[in-house]
Enzyme design. Structure first.
Site, mmCIF file in Angstrom:
data_model
loop_
_atom_site.group_PDB
_atom_site.id
_atom_site.type_symbol
_atom_site.label_atom_id
_atom_site.label_comp_id
_atom_site.label_asym_id
_atom_site.label_seq_id
_atom_site.Cartn_x
_atom_site.Cartn_y
_atom_site.Cartn_z
ATOM 1 N N ASP A 251 69.431 -31.761 1.124
ATOM 2 C CA ASP A 251 69.014 -33.165 1.095
ATOM 3 C C ASP A 251 67.874 -33.321 0.071
ATOM 4 O O ASP A 251 67.285 -32.339 -0.393
ATOM 5 C CB ASP A 251 68.602 -33.633 2.490
ATOM 6 N N GLU B 160 65.855 -44.619 7.387
ATOM 7 C CA GLU B 160 65.242 -43.319 7.676
ATOM 8 C C GLU B 160 63.967 -43.469 8.516
ATOM 9 O O GLU B 160 63.873 -44.334 9.375
ATOM 10 C CB GLU B 160 65.017 -42.530 6.373
HETATM 11 C C1 BGC Z 1 68.843 -38.917 2.944
HETATM 12 C C2 BGC Z 1 70.285 -38.574 2.703
HETATM 13 C C3 BGC Z 1 70.736 -39.115 1.369
HETATM 14 C C4 BGC Z 1 69.814 -38.625 0.282
HETATM 15 C C5 BGC Z 1 70.189 -39.124 -1.094
HETATM 16 C C6 BGC Z 1 67.970 -38.584 1.767
HETATM 17 O O1 BGC Z 1 66.699 -39.087 1.957
HETATM 18 O O2 BGC Z 1 68.390 -38.211 4.083
HETATM 19 O O3 BGC Z 1 71.083 -39.107 3.740
HETATM 20 O O4 BGC Z 1 72.061 -38.717 1.142
HETATM 21 O O5 BGC Z 1 68.501 -39.044 0.559
HETATM 22 O O6 BGC Z 1 69.890 -40.452 -1.240
HETATM 23 C C1 BGC Z 2 65.373 -42.483 -2.461
HETATM 24 C C2 BGC Z 2 66.332 -42.183 -1.358
HETATM 25 C C3 BGC Z 2 65.896 -40.963 -0.698
HETATM 26 C C4 BGC Z 2 64.450 -41.041 -0.283
HETATM 27 C C5 BGC Z 2 63.980 -39.750 0.301
HETATM 28 C C6 BGC Z 2 63.959 -42.554 -1.932
HETATM 29 O O1 BGC Z 2 63.064 -42.820 -2.957
HETATM 30 O O2 BGC Z 2 65.717 -43.692 -3.038
HETATM 31 O O3 BGC Z 2 67.625 -42.016 -1.815
HETATM 32 O O4 BGC Z 2 66.707 -40.766 0.414
HETATM 33 O O5 BGC Z 2 63.621 -41.368 -1.342
HETATM 34 O O6 BGC Z 2 62.658 -39.836 0.765
#
Ligand code: BGC
Ligand code: BGC
Length: 590
Positions: free
Chosen positions: A283, A480
């Site tokens: 991830d 998230e």
């Molecule tokens: C998320 C994932 C996602 C990744 C890419 C992460 O923060 O936990 O689900 O696929 O970002 O955007």
């Molecule tokens: C991104 C997401 C990612 C996240 C992780 C964001 O800045 O756009 O895709 O999942 O950071 O913390």
């Protein structure tokens, strides 16, 4: 435009589509330098790498993080951007195509104008594997129309605590729902990865992401191995059986150990026992968390790769990753056999996807982005996802003709709110962020002759002449950890005030709850005549109206247990706690 590499130069065995994939992979691998192999294992973010970087550093993959989009944000400019990165890959000596990944988690949700489907929790309420497979296929077409090959979906998390900000990404609180709806993988990948609109699917987040203590995002899942296997593993078993091409590792820990370094669960269980033959991706900056301090060290790179991670999502620090991994191979910490295994897995999927033969966007799918056919499918999904929880005196369905309806609430006329997080931006946002039909617009369109529909967000103007009032309330977008709710899980003050305003005139009140999870509403519910859980329906708000007016009789069933009070969190089926509504609950019309 003349795209370099559309004609393959050398007629080498790996370039011959008539040879078996395994033969092609072996031939290609035998021609690759260590730098080229490390490049294949590296995934950079589009905003931090250029097409020239793809060439120079042999980058194997690019991603768009949530909301990371080209300007203007149109399907065509996505396709142009994709092709430009691919041009960089085609300029390398071996012309190994890059693979581009995106979070199309409820439709191709970073793209303005795409069809936005209900988030997984709503799909869970449908309990309809065939519908969900069709959605997968529709999403794959929209994704393919922008060139992209790879979807970081489905999330197969089993959300056990509604405080968790990713509850809406879960199909439900029991593994059987996610397992049965893993049909979305077949929809995304098609019957063959080489199909014209097939995209690689990702089962995420392996494993136990939905089981953390307190519903803490990226937290610690404290469970016996037997319970981990019983609750969180089954959807991944189902995904592997369906041939899912990639698996993303969870940020969370299992009994205090970060999943990103867990060789037993990644290599022994997933790849060994379950027989997963695709590739494992980490991830976003996930390897940084193995030792609990910011950034990654050489030890973390080694731990992650040796644990069985094949491709590393290093959105910005990819150069450092490449240098570090090269040094860790040179000093013997990472065996070359592991590097070769990772490459074999990644390259196998690239060959199976047909990327070597068709590296550029198939523009015949670009017009499917937000197409009428896909919006019709999404509306059907919205209808089927609605869960009717209360209907005192059969206030629903609403009479279509000669009715006088008042609509209020912050989520009544707000596309952004009804879509939730992971829509146009990572966190999502309120307002007219993308074309769609708001729930209010759906209600207005469904109303028949002689019916008036009056709207005021705050409920001003309601009087006793209205026959019914609809309060569309609930949550506003989040994604998230920003969606973790550690305190109350009640409606906010504005929502309660609006409902009170409507009730004050003695008009029967129907509450339509737009939310990513069950909320703590038990004390309010006696004052409401009806309650419809809408979840996060996406762009096709007319599907909600279809249920309100009885054009579709509700069939949705709760994908998770509904708390009587927030103090019950976590509350799950079979735990002996008394819910407000049990798992599987859902009324219909006579
Ligand atoms: C998320 C994932 C996602 C990744 C890419 C992460 O923060 O936990 O689900 O696929 O970002 O955007
Ligand atoms: C991104 C997401 C990612 C996240 C992780 C964001 O800045 O756009 O895709 O999942 O950071 O913390």
């Amino acid at each position: 435009m003349t795209l370099p590499g559309s004609v393959h130069a050398a007629g080498l065995p790996y370039q011959d589509p008539s040879l078996p994939v395994a033969t092609r992979v072996a031939d290609l691998l035998s021609r690759m330098t260590l730098d080229e192999k490390i490049g294949q294992m590296t995934q950079a973010e589009r905003g931090s790498a250029s097409a020239t970087d793809v060439t120079t550093y042999r980058l194997g993959s690019i991603l768009s993080g949530g909301g990371s989009a080209p300007t203007p944000n149109t399907a065509t400019s996505w396709a142009d951007m994709y092709d430009s990165f691919q041009t960089g890959a085609m300029a390398t000596p071996l012309q190994i195509p890059m693979i581009y990944g995106v979070d199309a988690v409820h439709g191709h949700n970073n793209v303005v104008g795409a069809t936005i489907f209900p988030h997984n929790i709503g799909l869970g309420a449908t309990r309809d594997p065939a519908l969900v497979q069709q959605i997968g296929q529709a999403v794959a077409e929209e994704v393919s129309g922008t060139g992209i090959d790879w979807d970081f979906a489905p999330c197969l998390c089993v959300a056990r605590n509604d405080r968790w900000g990713r509850t809406y990404e879960s199909f439900g609180e029991v593994p059987s729902i996610a397992s049965s709806l893993s049909t979305i993988i077949t929809g995304l990948q098609g019957t063959s990865l080489n199909g014209p609109s097939s995209v690689l699917a990702t089962a995420k987040h392996y494993v136990g992401d939905g089981g953390t203590e307190g519903g803490d995002d990226q937290g610690n899942t404290v469970l016996s191995e037997a319970d981990l296997r019983a609750i969180h593993l089954p959807p991944f078993q189902a995904a592997v059986q369906r041939g899912v091409g990639s698996v993303m590792i969870s940020y969370s820990s299992w009994n205090g150990v970060k999943m990103h370094g867990n060789k037993y669960l990644i290599t022994d269980v997933l790849k060994g026992e379950l027989g997963f033959s695709g590739f494992v991706v980490s991830d976003w900056n996930g390897i940084d968390q193995i030792d609990g301090t910011t950034g990654f060290t050489a030890a973390e790179v080694t731990a992650a790769v040796n644990a069985g991670i094949d491709m590393v999502m290093v959105p910005t620090a990819w150069k450092n990753f490449i240098t570090t991994l090269r040094a860790e191979v040179a000093n013997g910490h990472v065996p070359l056999s592991r590097i070769d295994d990772a490459n074999r897995r990644i390259l196998t999927k690239k060959f199976e996807l047909g990327l070597f033969e068709k590296p550029y966007t198939d523009r015949s799918f670009t017009a499917t982005v937000g197409s009428a056919a896909h919006r019709t499918l999404a509306r059907q999904a919205v209808r089927q996802s609605q869960v009717l929880l209360k209907n005192a005196g059969n206030v629903l369905p609403l009479a279509k003709d000669n009715n006088k309806i008042f609509v209020a609430g912050k989520n009544a006329d707000n596309i952004g709110n009804q879509c939730g997080g992971w829509t146009i931006s990572w966190q999502g946002s309120s307002g007219n962020i993308t074309p769609g039909t708001s729930i209010l617009q759906g209600i207005r369109a469904a109303a028949g002759p002689g019916t008036t529909v009056t709207y005021s967000q705050r409920g001003s103007g309601i009087d006793s002449t209205y026959k019914v009032a609809i309060a569309v309330v609930g949550e506003t977008p989040y994604a998230e950890g920003q969606g973790d709710r550690t305190g109350t899980m009640s409606l906010d003050r504005d929502d309660l005030r609006v409902i009170n305003t409507l009730r004050g005139k003695g008009v029967p009140v129907v509450v339509v709850l737009v939310s990513g999870r069950p909320l703590d509403i038990a004390t309010e519910l006696p004052n409401w005549n009806a309650l419809l859980a809408s979840w996060l329906p996406g762009t096709e708000g007319a599907g909600v109206a279809d249920v309100l007016f009885g054009d579709y009789k509700p069939t949705g069933k709760l994908p998770s247990t509904w708390m009587t009070s927030v103090s019950q969190q976590p509350i799950n089926d079979g735990d002996g706690k008394t819910p407000l509504f049990p798992l599987g609950y859902g009324l219909t019309y006579p």
